[in-house]
Design a protein around this motif. Sequence first.
Motif, PDB file in Angstrom:
ATOM      1  N   ASP A 299     -27.839-116.328  40.548  1.00  0.00           N
ATOM      2  CA  ASP A 299     -27.662-115.297  39.530  1.00  0.00           C
ATOM      3  C   ASP A 299     -28.089-115.931  38.210  1.00  0.00           C
ATOM      4  O   ASP A 299     -27.328-116.656  37.583  1.00  0.00           O
ATOM      5  N   GLU A 300     -29.332-115.679  37.808  1.00  0.00           N
ATOM      6  CA  GLU A 300     -29.887-116.349  36.635  1.00  0.00           C
ATOM      7  C   GLU A 300     -29.220-115.926  35.336  1.00  0.00           C
ATOM      8  O   GLU A 300     -29.310-116.638  34.347  1.00  0.00           O
ATOM      9  N   GLU A 301     -28.546-114.791  35.318  1.00  0.00           N
ATOM     10  CA  GLU A 301     -27.796-114.423  34.117  1.00  0.00           C
ATOM     11  C   GLU A 301     -26.543-115.283  33.990  1.00  0.00           C
ATOM     12  O   GLU A 301     -26.157-115.678  32.900  1.00  0.00           O
ATOM     13  N   LYS A 302     -25.927-115.565  35.114  1.00  0.00           N
ATOM     14  CA  LYS A 302     -24.715-116.376  35.111  1.00  0.00           C
ATOM     15  C   LYS A 302     -25.036-117.875  35.025  1.00  0.00           C
ATOM     16  O   LYS A 302     -24.282-118.645  34.445  1.00  0.00           O
ATOM     17  N   TYR A 303     -26.145-118.276  35.631  1.00  0.00           N
ATOM     18  CA  TYR A 303     -26.546-119.685  35.674  1.00  0.00           C
ATOM     19  C   TYR A 303     -27.963-119.835  35.126  1.00  0.00           C
ATOM     20  O   TYR A 303     -28.902-120.157  35.859  1.00  0.00           O
ATOM     21  N   PRO A 304     -28.176-119.628  33.824  1.00  0.00           N
ATOM     22  CA  PRO A 304     -29.544-119.640  33.286  1.00  0.00           C
ATOM     23  C   PRO A 304     -30.241-120.997  33.341  1.00  0.00           C
ATOM     24  O   PRO A 304     -31.463-121.064  33.276  1.00  0.00           O
ATOM     25  N   TYR A 305     -29.475-122.054  33.500  1.00  0.00           N
ATOM     26  CA  TYR A 305     -30.061-123.402  33.490  1.00  0.00           C
ATOM     27  C   TYR A 305     -29.899-124.091  34.843  1.00  0.00           C
ATOM     28  O   TYR A 305     -29.801-125.302  34.922  1.00  0.00           O
ATOM     29  N   TRP A 306     -29.909-123.310  35.909  1.00  0.00           N
ATOM     30  CA  TRP A 306     -29.633-123.871  37.232  1.00  0.00           C
ATOM     31  C   TRP A 306     -30.679-124.894  37.671  1.00  0.00           C
ATOM     32  O   TRP A 306     -30.354-125.829  38.381  1.00  0.00           O
ATOM     33  N   ARG A 307     -31.914-124.752  37.232  1.00  0.00           N
ATOM     34  CA  ARG A 307     -32.940-125.732  37.631  1.00  0.00           C
ATOM     35  C   ARG A 307     -32.641-127.099  37.016  1.00  0.00           C
ATOM     36  O   ARG A 307     -32.774-128.126  37.668  1.00  0.00           O
ATOM     37  N   ILE A 308     -32.236-127.105  35.756  1.00  0.00           N
ATOM     38  CA  ILE A 308     -31.826-128.360  35.125  1.00  0.00           C
ATOM     39  C   ILE A 308     -30.626-128.925  35.870  1.00  0.00           C
ATOM     40  O   ILE A 308     -30.557-130.116  36.153  1.00  0.00           O
ATOM     41  N   GLY A 309     -29.686-128.061  36.205  1.00  0.00           N
ATOM     42  CA  GLY A 309     -28.501-128.480  36.944  1.00  0.00           C
ATOM     43  C   GLY A 309     -28.839-129.116  38.279  1.00  0.00           C
ATOM     44  O   GLY A 309     -28.230-130.115  38.678  1.00  0.00           O
ATOM     45  N   GLN A 310     -29.841-128.579  38.973  1.00  0.00           N
ATOM     46  CA  GLN A 310     -30.259-129.167  40.249  1.00  0.00           C
ATOM     47  C   GLN A 310     -30.799-130.573  40.046  1.00  0.00           C
ATOM     48  O   GLN A 310     -30.531-131.466  40.838  1.00  0.00           O
ATOM     49  N   ARG A 311     -31.568-130.760  38.989  1.00  0.00           N
ATOM     50  CA  ARG A 311     -32.112-132.096  38.727  1.00  0.00           C
ATOM     51  C   ARG A 311     -30.997-133.067  38.343  1.00  0.00           C
ATOM     52  O   ARG A 311     -31.015-134.226  38.766  1.00  0.00           O
ATOM     53  N   LEU A 312     -30.021-132.601  37.562  1.00  0.00           N
ATOM     54  CA  LEU A 312     -28.881-133.465  37.225  1.00  0.00           C
ATOM     55  C   LEU A 312     -28.107-133.844  38.484  1.00  0.00           C
ATOM     56  O   LEU A 312     -27.723-134.999  38.663  1.00  0.00           O
ATOM     57  N   GLN A 313     -27.885-132.872  39.340  1.00  0.00           N
ATOM     58  CA  GLN A 313     -27.159-133.139  40.583  1.00  0.00           C
ATOM     59  C   GLN A 313     -27.924-134.138  41.449  1.00  0.00           C
ATOM     60  O   GLN A 313     -27.332-135.078  41.990  1.00  0.00           O
ATOM     61  N   SER A 314     -29.214-133.966  41.564  1.00  0.00           N
ATOM     62  CA  SER A 314     -30.014-134.896  42.372  1.00  0.00           C
ATOM     63  C   SER A 314     -29.997-136.298  41.784  1.00  0.00           C
ATOM     64  O   SER A 314     -29.884-137.273  42.523  1.00  0.00           O
ATOM     65  N   LEU A 315     -30.093-136.382  40.463  1.00  0.00           N
ATOM     66  CA  LEU A 315     -30.011-137.696  39.819  1.00  0.00           C
ATOM     67  C   LEU A 315     -28.663-138.342  40.113  1.00  0.00           C
ATOM     68  O   LEU A 315     -28.588-139.507  40.487  1.00  0.00           O
ATOM     69  N   ARG A 316     -27.610-137.562  39.967  1.00  0.00           N
ATOM     70  CA  ARG A 316     -26.261-138.086  40.240  1.00  0.00           C
ATOM     71  C   ARG A 316     -26.149-138.531  41.688  1.00  0.00           C
ATOM     72  O   ARG A 316     -25.623-139.606  41.986  1.00  0.00           O
TER      73      ARG A 316
END
Length: 108
Positions: free
Chosen positions: A8-25
């Motif tokens: 839901d891109e309205e609720k999670y507008p920065y989800w792509r950045i979040g995926q990269r942060l999660q992968s880095l972590r």
Amino acid sequence: MKSDQQIDEEKYPYWRIGQRLQSLRETTGMSKTDFAAFCRFNYTRYINWESGHRRMLPDDAEVLCVKFGVTLDFIYRGIEAQLPQSLVIALSSNPRVKATKTSKETPE
């Protein structure tokens, strides 16, 4: 995180950045709590970044650049061109991140 179609891109507008942060972590093997503490981020703020609720500010992203050798281009745009090879290999083993392998600009 959910697949591209289920976000839901309205609720999670920065989800792509979040995926990269999660992968880095995940490449560090740290929990969310440990990763936030290691980077000296407020845990709640970090969770909001990783979930895609909030956009990470450049000053905070710079902390990741210094500690892990990533670039702002990777964090914000998914470009892996200037990442350390060992990190590229670790990230490529994580199917969550579909980063752009090259940039239109080439380093001199």
